[in-house]
Scaffold this motif. Structure first.
Motif, PDB file in Angstrom:
ATOM      1  N   ASN A 133      43.445 -20.198  46.773  1.00  0.00           N
ATOM      2  CA  ASN A 133      42.820 -20.890  47.898  1.00  0.00           C
ATOM      3  C   ASN A 133      41.995 -22.093  47.457  1.00  0.00           C
ATOM      4  O   ASN A 133      41.261 -22.668  48.256  1.00  0.00           O
ATOM      5  N   GLN A 134      42.086 -22.463  46.188  1.00  0.00           N
ATOM      6  CA  GLN A 134      41.345 -23.618  45.673  1.00  0.00           C
ATOM      7  C   GLN A 134      42.326 -24.744  45.365  1.00  0.00           C
ATOM      8  O   GLN A 134      43.453 -24.500  44.949  1.00  0.00           O
ATOM      9  N   PHE A 135      41.868 -25.965  45.564  1.00  0.00           N
ATOM     10  CA  PHE A 135      42.735 -27.122  45.342  1.00  0.00           C
ATOM     11  C   PHE A 135      42.219 -28.031  44.236  1.00  0.00           C
ATOM     12  O   PHE A 135      42.782 -29.081  43.987  1.00  0.00           O
TER      13      PHE A 135
ATOM     14  N   GLN B  85      50.810 -29.454  52.003  1.00  0.00           N
ATOM     15  CA  GLN B  85      49.392 -29.487  51.635  1.00  0.00           C
ATOM     16  C   GLN B  85      48.509 -29.330  52.867  1.00  0.00           C
ATOM     17  O   GLN B  85      47.492 -28.618  52.831  1.00  0.00           O
ATOM     18  N   ASP B  86      48.874 -29.981  53.972  1.00  0.00           N
ATOM     19  CA  ASP B  86      48.101 -29.819  55.215  1.00  0.00           C
ATOM     20  C   ASP B  86      48.161 -28.386  55.708  1.00  0.00           C
ATOM     21  O   ASP B  86      47.164 -27.849  56.222  1.00  0.00           O
TER      22      ASP B  86
ATOM     23  N   ARG C 180      45.799 -26.281  53.523  1.00  0.00           N
ATOM     24  CA  ARG C 180      44.388 -26.498  53.896  1.00  0.00           C
ATOM     25  C   ARG C 180      44.061 -25.825  55.223  1.00  0.00           C
ATOM     26  O   ARG C 180      42.953 -25.302  55.405  1.00  0.00           O
TER      27      ARG C 180
ATOM     28  N   LYS D  43      41.200 -22.988  55.645  1.00  0.00           N
ATOM     29  CA  LYS D  43      40.147 -23.202  56.629  1.00  0.00           C
ATOM     30  C   LYS D  43      40.035 -22.017  57.585  1.00  0.00           C
ATOM     31  O   LYS D  43      38.924 -21.596  57.952  1.00  0.00           O
TER      32      LYS D  43
END
Length: 631
Positions: free
Chosen positions: A369-371, A505-506, A509, A513
């Protein structure tokens, strides 16, 4: 009124009036108006036509004084009489006028086919009428041709017939169906040489070189006309691109004894390959043939029941196959890509011991969950593709397991008994609603093997994101975006990796979120984070590299074990299954089957936006490097 045979006009008109008034639906005013109008009509009609209605006239009768045959119509006359009667017309009227008049009359009488044929044979080539006559004569004299042994074998395999069933069918028309001994001879031509096959009580395998030679020669028969059009340098640069992989599956155990008690038939492990594309030219830019069903088991050829390294070594040492047609030599080399694999095989091939670790970048569930983490990507591991079928199932399970934990919002943290009970109740509620509203069985065990979370279940789940979101409580936008991604990677078309990367990628995220407390699964991480890189490194569309063909082979394996294998000997049993797998995947037999046109649903607008409209500009050097690279 005429059919009533009434004696006079008055009664006939009265009958007509009653008939008109007998219809239902008239109002009283309409009935009154109708009577008035009809009465006026009768009086005016009789007044204006009384003179000839009341009068008489004589019909002259010609006395038949001459003897002889009665008069005949033109169609009843003989050919000689017809020529006499039409002699005057043929003498003064031009032939083209007669033909045109005949065409018009035929069209007026509804005989349009006859009119079209008459026009065709009189206005086109003078030899056309001869061809019509010859075709008509042949259609009347030639008997229906019998099936060739190869055609009968194709029907035999397509219908999944046994020898006994074929004999029953043949008894209905022995002239049309060849005897079974000829089919057996045709079968042997579809097998590799016997000395190149090894069959034991625990497995069966074929030499890879012999199998690809047989496959290419069978495929070349189908492509003979196309191959003969190639130039000399193209004939020497042919390359067959194949995908291959291996998979294990649970099987039913039979009452057959092994020589070694440690052996078991509860599980099988098999390797296979599928030819995808035949290319030629200096840089392989010209496509000669492309598999019409790359995800179907129709072309899925069984190799062996050995480990990955064994197949990889054999594939790297393959020699070119030489095929000859009309005195011309065709030389075919091979490129094998290992993409028919699932997550377990990928982990084993890359040495990844944990199922919760990404085999591409090495990240674990705490990093998914980290980018902002920096991990080196193993580009070699991206060649395994996206495992489209398993990706669909795993994403479906990701959503289902996420919804089970919504009441407690905990992933692996310690849970109280009350929280465990809430999670259990939530699971039962979700299963009951899907069973009632969609007819789906979610997370339920199946007899002998696996559970109900298969490809068809996941397809039906994602086909209605609105209902799926309502039942699960998961964001509609997230489910819809996952549907778009799955539709894109399984489409079989080229994908714009830049647009796909942004869309993925969206989506990642959005997931973080909405559900930061639940890390993405390894499959979701692979698709959303590394999907664009994998698509970019795959020369062929990623949907064509699916492992679906190998998975479907497991179902065939169970069927062939049960219905087409001898059970009195382990060795003969394995030989029968292996031979049946070879027959059902033979390119020549597969090309003879009649394929019904399927109706496909149109893509979503978001999916179309992620696909490339045409072949992108690929450098020749990139194609050449791809075709020449090792596995």
């Amino acid at each position: 009124m005429q059919m009533q045979n009434l004696p006079n006009l008055e009664e006939k008109l009265n009958f007509l009036q009653k008939k008109l008034l007998s219809f239902e639906g008239y109002s009283d005013n309409q009935i009154k108006s109708l009577k008035q109008h009809f009465s006026r009509f009768k009086s005016i009609f009789r007044k204006n036509n009384n003179s000839w209605l009341e009068g008489t006239f004589d019909i002259p009768v010609v006395a038949q004084n001459r003897s002889g045959r009665p008069h005949k119509t033109f169609s009843e006359c003989t050919e000689r009489t017809k020529r006499k009667k039409t002699d005057e017309i043929r003498s003064f009227v031009v032939k083209e006028v007669i033909v045109h008049a005949a065409q018009v009359e035929l069209n007026k009488s509804g005989q349009r086919d006859a009119a079209a044929i008459l026009k065709d044979i009189t206005t086109t080539s003078p030899t056309r009428v001869t061809k019509y006559k010859r075709a008509l004569s042949e259609s009347r004299s030639v008997k229906p041709a019998s099936l060739t042994p190869l055609q009968a074998l194709a029907m035999f395999i397509e219908a999944d017939l046994t020898r006994r069933q074929y004999e029953v069918v043949r008894n209905t028309n022995k002239d049309f169906y060849p005897c079974y001994s000829l089919i057996q001879k045709a079968k042997r031509e579809c097998y590799p040489p016997q000395e190149e096959c090894r069959v034991s009580s625990t497995g069966a395998e074929s030499n890879l070189q012999s199998l690809v030679d047989l496959t290419m020669k069978s495929l070349s028969i189908v492509l003979e006309e196309v191959l003969l059009t190639l130039k000399k340098h193209e004939r020497d640069s042919l390359k067959l691109i194949c995908k291959w992989g291996c998979d294990g599956s649970q099987q039913t155990q039979y009452k057959q004894k092994f020589e070694n008690d440690a052996n078991s038939d509860a599980n099988i492990f098999q390797s296979c390959f599928v030819p995808l594309r035949l290319v030629c030219g200096e840089n392989g830019a010209k496509i000669v043939w492309e598999n019409p069903t790359p995800s179907s088991p129709r072309y899925c050829r069984p190799i062996t029941e050995e480990e990955i390294n064994y197949i990889g070594t054999s594939a790297n040492s393959l020699k070119a196959t030489k095929v000859f047609f009309n005195g011309k030599e065709f030389k075919v080399n091979y490129v094998f890509i290992m993409t028919m694999v699932d997550g377990k095989v990928c982990n084993a091939a890359t040495g990844t011991k944990s199922t919760s670790r990404c085999y591409i970048c090495g990240a674990t569930s705490k990093d998914f969950n980290q980018f902002n983490f920096n991990k080196d990507i193993n580009l070699k591991a991206t060649e395994f593709g996206l495992s489209v079928l398993h990706a669909r199932i795993r994403l479906f399970e990701s959503v289902i397991h996420l919804t089970y934990k919504l009441p407690v919002k905990k992933y692996r943290e310690r849970k109280s008994e009350e929280e465990k009970e809430l999670e259990k109740e939530r699971k039962l509620e979700i299963q009951a609603r899907f069973r009632k509203e969609k007819g789906l069985l979610i997370n339920m065990p199946k007899a002998n093997f696996g559970n109900t979370n298969d490809g068809n279940t996941s397809r039906r789940f994602f086909e209605d994101p609105t209902l799926a979101s309502e039942i699960t409580g998961i964001s509609y936008e997230l489910i819809y975006r996952l549907k778009v991604i799955l539709e894109t990677i399984s489409s079989g078309h080229l994908i714009d990796e830049k647009k796909f990367d942004k869309y993925a990628q969206d989506t990642a995220r959005l997931y973080v979120k909405l559900y930061p407390w639940h890390p993405m699964t390894p499959t979701m991480h692979k698709i959303l984070v590394h999907g664009a890189v994998i698509i970019k490194n795959a020369f062929l569309p990623i949907g064509q590299l699916s492992e679906e063909a190998a998975e479907a082979r497991n179902k065939h394996f169970r069927n062939y074990r049960q219905n087409f294998a001898r059970k009195f000997s382990r060795e003969n049993y394995n030989r029968d299954v292996f031979n049946r797998l070879l027959l059902s995947s033979d390119p020549l037999l597969s090309s003879m089957r009649i394929v019904k046109k399927r109706k496909f649903n149109s893509f979503l607008p978001e999916t179309i936006d992620l696909l490339l409209p045409a072949m992108p500009n690929v450098k020749d050097s990139d194609i050449k490097n791809f075709l020449d690279k090792d596995i």
